[in-house]
Design a protein around this motif. Structure first.
Motif, PDB file in Angstrom:
ATOM      1  N   PRO A 191       0.807  -1.341   0.107  1.00 50.65           N
ATOM      2  CA  PRO A 191      -0.155  -0.071  -0.049  1.00 50.65           C
ATOM      3  C   PRO A 191       0.853   1.243  -0.033  1.00 50.65           C
ATOM      4  N   ASP A 192       0.553   2.175  -0.824  1.00 49.89           N
ATOM      5  CA  ASP A 192       0.979   3.451  -1.107  1.00 49.89           C
ATOM      6  C   ASP A 192       2.611   3.476  -1.423  1.00 49.89           C
ATOM      7  N   SER A 193       3.118   2.308  -1.711  1.00 52.54           N
ATOM      8  CA  SER A 193       4.320   2.077  -2.102  1.00 52.54           C
ATOM      9  C   SER A 193       4.764   1.416  -3.332  1.00 52.54           C
ATOM     10  N   VAL A 194       4.465   0.063  -3.750  1.00 50.84           N
ATOM     11  CA  VAL A 194       4.614  -0.721  -4.647  1.00 50.84           C
ATOM     12  C   VAL A 194       3.346  -1.321  -5.306  1.00 50.84           C
ATOM     13  N   VAL A 195       3.586  -1.264  -6.613  1.00 50.74           N
ATOM     14  CA  VAL A 195       2.401  -2.206  -7.440  1.00 50.74           C
ATOM     15  C   VAL A 195       3.326  -2.998  -8.446  1.00 50.74           C
ATOM     16  N   ARG A 196       3.148  -4.371  -8.394  1.00 46.82           N
ATOM     17  CA  ARG A 196       3.767  -5.090  -9.652  1.00 46.82           C
ATOM     18  C   ARG A 196       2.815  -6.138 -10.444  1.00 46.82           C
ATOM     19  N   TRP A 197       3.071  -5.906 -11.501  1.00 50.46           N
ATOM     20  CA  TRP A 197       2.237  -7.073 -12.139  1.00 50.46           C
ATOM     21  C   TRP A 197       3.150  -7.945 -13.189  1.00 50.46           C
ATOM     22  N   LYS A 198       2.509  -9.119 -13.376  1.00 52.30           N
ATOM     23  CA  LYS A 198       3.551 -10.030 -14.189  1.00 52.30           C
ATOM     24  C   LYS A 198       2.418 -10.202 -15.596  1.00 52.30           C
ATOM     25  N   HIS A 199       3.243 -10.204 -16.654  1.00 46.50           N
ATOM     26  CA  HIS A 199       2.329 -10.318 -17.847  1.00 46.50           C
ATOM     27  C   HIS A 199       1.834 -11.919 -17.720  1.00 46.50           C
ATOM     28  N   SER A 200       0.432 -11.917 -18.071  1.00 45.28           N
ATOM     29  CA  SER A 200      -0.249 -13.416 -18.044  1.00 45.28           C
ATOM     30  C   SER A 200      -1.090 -13.428 -19.243  1.00 45.28           C
ATOM     31  N   GLY A 201      -0.604 -14.287 -20.046  1.00 44.18           N
ATOM     32  CA  GLY A 201      -1.141 -14.418 -21.544  1.00 44.18           C
ATOM     33  C   GLY A 201      -0.388 -14.522 -22.422  1.00 44.18           C
ATOM     34  N   GLU A 202      -0.928 -14.387 -23.896  1.00 46.11           N
ATOM     35  CA  GLU A 202      -0.055 -14.481 -24.663  1.00 46.11           C
ATOM     36  C   GLU A 202      -0.002 -13.367 -25.753  1.00 46.11           C
ATOM     37  N   MET A 203      -0.675 -12.329 -25.269  1.00 41.64           N
ATOM     38  CA  MET A 203      -0.587 -11.236 -26.477  1.00 41.64           C
ATOM     39  C   MET A 203      -0.392  -9.882 -25.450  1.00 41.64           C
ATOM     40  N   PRO A 204       0.412  -9.013 -26.028  1.00 43.95           N
ATOM     41  CA  PRO A 204       1.045  -9.290 -27.259  1.00 43.95           C
ATOM     42  C   PRO A 204       2.186 -10.157 -26.719  1.00 43.95           C
ATOM     43  N   GLY A 205       2.820 -10.876 -28.061  1.00 45.40           N
ATOM     44  CA  GLY A 205       3.876 -11.706 -27.765  1.00 45.40           C
ATOM     45  C   GLY A 205       4.955 -11.367 -27.089  1.00 45.40           C
ATOM     46  N   PRO A 206       5.657 -10.033 -27.745  1.00 41.62           N
ATOM     47  CA  PRO A 206       6.783  -9.607 -27.080  1.00 41.62           C
ATOM     48  C   PRO A 206       6.789  -9.278 -25.528  1.00 41.62           C
ATOM     49  N   TRP A 207       5.421  -9.187 -24.971  1.00 43.05           N
ATOM     50  CA  TRP A 207       5.352  -8.887 -23.532  1.00 43.05           C
ATOM     51  C   TRP A 207       5.454 -10.226 -22.822  1.00 43.05           C
ATOM     52  N   MET A 208       5.573 -11.347 -23.191  1.00 46.90           N
ATOM     53  CA  MET A 208       5.636 -12.644 -22.491  1.00 46.90           C
ATOM     54  C   MET A 208       6.864 -12.594 -21.523  1.00 46.90           C
ATOM     55  N   GLY A 209       6.631 -12.889 -20.437  1.00 44.40           N
ATOM     56  CA  GLY A 209       7.775 -12.846 -19.509  1.00 44.40           C
ATOM     57  C   GLY A 209       8.077 -11.578 -18.933  1.00 44.40           C
ATOM     58  N   THR A 210       7.377 -10.380 -19.325  1.00 46.40           N
ATOM     59  CA  THR A 210       7.656  -9.119 -18.855  1.00 46.40           C
ATOM     60  C   THR A 210       6.806  -8.812 -17.501  1.00 46.40           C
ATOM     61  N   GLU A 211       7.392  -7.750 -16.855  1.00 50.28           N
ATOM     62  CA  GLU A 211       6.583  -7.193 -15.451  1.00 50.28           C
ATOM     63  C   GLU A 211       6.732  -5.954 -15.574  1.00 50.28           C
ATOM     64  N   VAL A 212       5.358  -5.003 -15.034  1.00 52.68           N
ATOM     65  CA  VAL A 212       5.295  -4.018 -15.044  1.00 52.68           C
ATOM     66  C   VAL A 212       5.118  -3.517 -13.340  1.00 52.68           C
ATOM     67  N   SER A 213       5.912  -2.395 -13.131  1.00 54.43           N
ATOM     68  CA  SER A 213       5.957  -1.888 -11.616  1.00 54.43           C
ATOM     69  C   SER A 213       5.941  -0.430 -11.599  1.00 54.43           C
ATOM     70  N   PHE A 214       5.366  -0.262 -10.442  1.00 52.76           N
ATOM     71  CA  PHE A 214       5.246   1.058 -10.161  1.00 52.76           C
ATOM     72  C   PHE A 214       5.456   1.361  -8.611  1.00 52.76           C
ATOM     73  N   HIS A 215       6.742   2.298  -8.586  1.00 50.67           N
ATOM     74  CA  HIS A 215       7.132   2.459  -6.987  1.00 50.67           C
ATOM     75  C   HIS A 215       6.760   3.765  -6.872  1.00 50.67           C
ATOM     76  N   LEU A 216       6.225   3.938  -5.720  1.00 50.25           N
ATOM     77  CA  LEU A 216       5.566   5.519  -5.441  1.00 50.25           C
ATOM     78  C   LEU A 216       6.617   6.029  -4.219  1.00 50.25           C
ATOM     79  N   SER A 217       7.097   7.030  -4.285  1.00 48.42           N
ATOM     80  CA  SER A 217       7.633   7.803  -3.095  1.00 48.42           C
ATOM     81  C   SER A 217       7.165   9.161  -3.183  1.00 48.42           C
ATOM     82  N   ARG A 218       7.344   9.696  -1.717  1.00 45.82           N
ATOM     83  CA  ARG A 218       6.884  11.051  -1.425  1.00 45.82           C
ATOM     84  C   ARG A 218       7.802  12.024  -1.772  1.00 45.82           C
ATOM     85  N   GLY A 219       7.486  13.408  -2.497  1.00 42.95           N
ATOM     86  CA  GLY A 219       8.516  14.338  -2.633  1.00 42.95           C
ATOM     87  C   GLY A 219       7.592  15.610  -2.026  1.00 42.95           C
ATOM     88  N   ASP A 220       8.240  16.718  -2.083  1.00 41.49           N
ATOM     89  CA  ASP A 220       7.433  17.974  -1.855  1.00 41.49           C
ATOM     90  C   ASP A 220       6.235  18.185  -2.740  1.00 41.49           C
TER      91      ASP A 220
END
Length: 147
Positions: free
Chosen positions: A63-92
Motif C-alpha cells: 500500500p502507497d508504495s509498490v504495485v507490480r504485475w506479471k504479464h499473464s497471457g499470450e498477447m502481445p507476444g513480445p510482452w511474454m515474461g515481462t513485468e510492470v511495476s510502479f514504485h511510489l515515493s513522496r516528494g514536496d
C-alpha cells in the motif's frame, strides 16, 4: 534483458495514486476504459483495447508504495515474461511514480512504440489525478497513424 523506465511527479497523495493503480475504476480513468479483474495479489487484470489486450497477474501490492504485475497471457507476444511495476515515493507536494516495464528480451520498434505509449498513459494518470480527467483508451493520444 531490456527495460522501459519512466518517472513522473503527480500532485496527489500516495494513497490516491495507489488507488488509481489498483482498482478497476482507477485504472479505467487513465489506461483503458475497459478494465476488469483488479484486486488482491493473484488477481488477473484484463485490459482491453477494442476487444483484445493484455492480461496481468497482480504479483505484489505494498500500500502507497509498490504495485507490480506479471504479464499473464499470450498477447502481445513480445510482452511474454515481462513485468510492470510502479514504485511510489513522496516528494514536496507530489508523489513520484517510478514506472518500469522490465524483462524485454531485446530492443525493437515495438518496444519503442510501447515506451512512448507508456509515457502517454503515465501523463494520463497524472491528468486523471490532478485535473479529474485522464485520457484512457480510446481517448488517448495516438502516436502514429496505424492506431
Amino acid at each position: 534483458m531490456v527495460d522501459i523506465i519512466h518517472r513522473v511527479g503527480i500532485a496527489a497523495s500516495a494513497d490516491e495514486v495507489y488507488s488509481a493503480l489498483t482498482t478497476n475504476e482507477g485504472l479505467a480513468k487513465w489506461w483503458t476504459t475497459d478494465t476488469t479483474g483488479a484486486g488482491n495479489v493473484g488477481s488477473i487484470i484484463k485490459f482491453r483495447f477494442d476487444g483484445g489486450g493484455p492480461d496481468f497477474e497482480v504479483a505484489e501490492l505494498q500500500p502507497d508504495s509498490v504495485v507490480r504485475w506479471k504479464h499473464s497471457g499470450e498477447m502481445p507476444g513480445p510482452w511474454m515474461g515481462t513485468e510492470v511495476s510502479f514504485h511510489l515515493s513522496r516528494g514536496d507536494n507530489q508523489t513520484y511514480v517510478l514506472f518500469s516495464h522490465s524483462n524485454w528480451k531485446e530492443p525493437s520498434d515495438f518496444m519503442g512504440h510501447c515506451s512512448t505509449k507508456w509515457a502517454v498513459f503515465l501523463l494520463s494518470l497524472k491528468e486523471a489525478l490532478e485535473k479529474g480527467e485522464g485520457k484512457p483508451f480510446p481517448n488517448d493520444i495516438h502516436i502514429d497513424h496505424d492506431e
